[in-house]
Design a protein around this motif. Structure first.
Motif, short mmCIF file in Angstrom:
data_model
loop_
_atom_site.label_atom_id
_atom_site.label_comp_id
_atom_site.label_asym_id
_atom_site.label_seq_id
_atom_site.Cartn_x
_atom_site.Cartn_y
_atom_site.Cartn_z
N ALA A 104 0.84 -1.04 -0.20
CA ALA A 104 -0.09 -0.13 0.01
C ALA A 104 0.94 1.15 0.17
O ALA A 104 1.70 1.46 0.98
CB ALA A 104 -0.72 0.09 1.22
N ARG A 105 0.61 2.13 -0.81
CA ARG A 105 1.70 3.21 -1.09
C ARG A 105 0.87 4.34 -1.53
O ARG A 105 -0.22 4.45 -2.19
CB ARG A 105 2.78 2.93 -2.10
N ASN A 106 1.49 5.79 -1.26
CA ASN A 106 1.27 6.94 -1.36
C ASN A 106 1.96 7.64 -2.29
O ASN A 106 3.01 7.86 -2.12
CB ASN A 106 0.85 7.75 -0.26
N LEU A 107 1.72 7.75 -3.67
CA LEU A 107 2.46 8.39 -4.71
C LEU A 107 1.87 9.67 -4.97
O LEU A 107 2.62 10.65 -5.70
CB LEU A 107 2.35 7.58 -5.99
N GLY A 108 0.80 10.18 -4.19
CA GLY A 108 0.51 11.51 -4.32
C GLY A 108 0.87 12.56 -3.50
O GLY A 108 1.78 12.55 -2.60
N PRO A 109 0.28 13.84 -3.61
CA PRO A 109 0.68 14.84 -2.92
C PRO A 109 0.16 15.06 -1.48
O PRO A 109 0.31 16.01 -0.81
CB PRO A 109 0.39 16.16 -3.61
N ILE A 110 -0.94 14.23 -1.08
CA ILE A 110 -1.75 14.38 0.14
C ILE A 110 -1.86 12.97 0.78
O ILE A 110 -1.55 12.09 0.13
CB ILE A 110 -3.13 15.00 -0.25
N PRO A 111 -1.93 13.22 2.16
CA PRO A 111 -2.20 11.61 2.66
C PRO A 111 -3.23 10.92 2.32
O PRO A 111 -4.18 11.40 1.98
CB PRO A 111 -2.45 12.24 4.34
N VAL A 112 -2.74 9.51 2.48
CA VAL A 112 -4.10 8.72 2.06
C VAL A 112 -4.37 8.11 3.33
O VAL A 112 -3.54 7.80 4.28
CB VAL A 112 -3.42 7.48 1.16
N THR A 113 -5.87 8.19 3.77
CA THR A 113 -6.58 7.39 4.85
C THR A 113 -7.20 6.35 4.50
O THR A 113 -7.99 6.13 3.43
CB THR A 113 -7.16 8.57 5.46
N LEU A 114 -7.02 5.28 5.06
CA LEU A 114 -7.68 4.09 4.94
C LEU A 114 -8.34 3.33 6.19
O LEU A 114 -7.81 3.60 7.35
CB LEU A 114 -6.55 3.03 4.62
N PHE A 115 -9.47 2.92 6.06
CA PHE A 115 -10.28 2.03 7.16
C PHE A 115 -10.21 0.62 6.65
O PHE A 115 -10.96 0.61 5.84
CB PHE A 115 -11.56 2.74 7.60
N ALA A 116 -9.66 -0.27 7.35
CA ALA A 116 -9.90 -1.60 7.10
C ALA A 116 -10.29 -2.70 8.23
O ALA A 116 -10.24 -2.16 9.12
CB ALA A 116 -8.02 -1.97 7.03
N LEU A 117 -10.96 -3.42 7.64
CA LEU A 117 -11.71 -4.26 8.56
C LEU A 117 -11.21 -5.87 8.39
O LEU A 117 -11.21 -6.21 7.36
CB LEU A 117 -13.33 -4.40 8.22
N TYR A 118 -10.58 -6.36 9.33
CA TYR A 118 -9.90 -7.51 9.30
C TYR A 118 -10.64 -8.84 9.92
O TYR A 118 -11.28 -8.59 10.92
CB TYR A 118 -8.76 -7.56 10.25
N LEU A 119 -10.86 -9.82 9.05
CA LEU A 119 -11.29 -11.09 9.61
C LEU A 119 -9.99 -12.07 9.94
O LEU A 119 -9.75 -12.88 8.78
CB LEU A 119 -12.41 -11.66 8.73
N ASN A 120 -9.69 -12.08 11.08
CA ASN A 120 -8.48 -12.62 11.30
C ASN A 120 -8.55 -14.14 11.91
O ASN A 120 -9.32 -13.97 12.97
CB ASN A 120 -7.30 -11.79 12.06
N PRO A 121 -7.87 -14.98 11.52
CA PRO A 121 -7.74 -16.22 12.70
C PRO A 121 -7.30 -15.74 13.71
O PRO A 121 -6.44 -14.76 14.16
CB PRO A 121 -6.77 -17.31 11.88
N ILE A 122 -7.81 -16.35 14.95
CA ILE A 122 -7.60 -15.76 16.42
C ILE A 122 -6.03 -16.18 16.48
O ILE A 122 -5.48 -16.87 15.96
CB ILE A 122 -8.35 -16.79 17.21
N ASN A 123 -5.52 -15.18 17.47
CA ASN A 123 -4.11 -15.26 17.71
C ASN A 123 -3.00 -15.29 16.50
O ASN A 123 -1.86 -15.76 16.67
CB ASN A 123 -3.75 -16.36 18.42
N THR A 124 -3.40 -14.49 15.47
CA THR A 124 -2.45 -14.24 14.36
C THR A 124 -2.14 -12.72 14.24
O THR A 124 -3.13 -11.78 14.55
CB THR A 124 -2.97 -14.77 13.03
N PRO A 125 -1.03 -12.48 13.71
CA PRO A 125 -0.61 -11.05 13.43
C PRO A 125 -1.59 -10.33 12.42
O PRO A 125 -2.03 -11.10 11.62
CB PRO A 125 0.95 -11.00 13.17
#
Length: 203
Positions: free
Chosen positions: A94-115
């Motif tokens: 995930a990269r920002n090549l533009g002139p202003i900050p990029v803001t993201l909201f992510a929803l994770y469905l993670n297996p329990i006890n994983t990074p």
């Protein structure tokens, strides 16, 4: 404490100029649901990585550059929602090549006890501009200007190791550039795109 009171914290290397905060998390069977906000400053990158679980990501500001395993350019603008598949066969950055900050909201469905993610080396296709970085290293080493303290340290290191000052400087610059290779290459790629756009306008 409200999630608005939680501070954005810089993400660990190899991420660069990115910061995140967890908004909430709760268990759901064998998984954990996690909501996380990330801000990527201009020139910033997450580094190449993959996730153990599936993500849904909403871009709320800026334009996100999001290459996948084949390094094909993919961009998501403000208001876009996209899915990130799980597993090591789906690496991305995930990269920002533009002139202003990029803001993201992510929803994770993670297996329990994983990074939240696993960082990996960039794929081979992600380094087509390495030759350019090599040129930068050569020029910087040849034109290096140091203050008295740095020059004395470099002279002492040269005497101690039997190597030239230029050779030691070249190695130090190489370590710095390669440690941040994705960032330099992303910025260079964007610069080349803008140059091409300008040439099209002038044609």
């Amino acid at each position: 404490m409200s999630w608005r009171d939680r501070k954005l914290r810089p993400n660990a290397a190899p991420a660069y100029r990115t910061a995140s905060r967890v908004l909430f998390r709760f268990p759901l069977g064998r998984h954990t649901i996690i909501a996380r906000q990330t801000v990527i400053a201009p020139g910033g990158t997450s580094g190449w990585h993959y996730h153990d679980g599936t993500l849904l990501v909403l871009v709320t500001r800026g334009t996100l550059d999001h290459p996948g395993p084949d390094c094909t350019p993919v961009t998501y603008r403000r208001g876009r929602i996209f899915r990130e598949p799980s597993g090591p066969t789906h690496p991305h950055a995930a990269r920002n090549l533009g002139p202003i900050p990029v803001t993201l909201f992510a929803l994770y469905l993670n297996p329990i006890n994983t990074p939240l993610s696993h960082h990996i080396p960039p794929p081979n296709c992600a380094a087509p501009l390495t030759w350019y970085l090599t040129g930068i290293i050569q020029v910087m080493a040849m034109t290096l200007r140091l203050d008295d303290d740095d020059d004395r340290m470099l002279t002492e290191a040269a005497a101690r190791t039997g190597r030239s000052k230029q050779e030691i400087a070249k190695e130090a610059i190489h370590l710095h550039l390669t440690a941040n290779q994705e960032v330099f290459e992303a910025m260079l790629a964007r610069s080349m795109e803008r140059h091409a756009e300008l040439l099209e306008r002038l044609a």
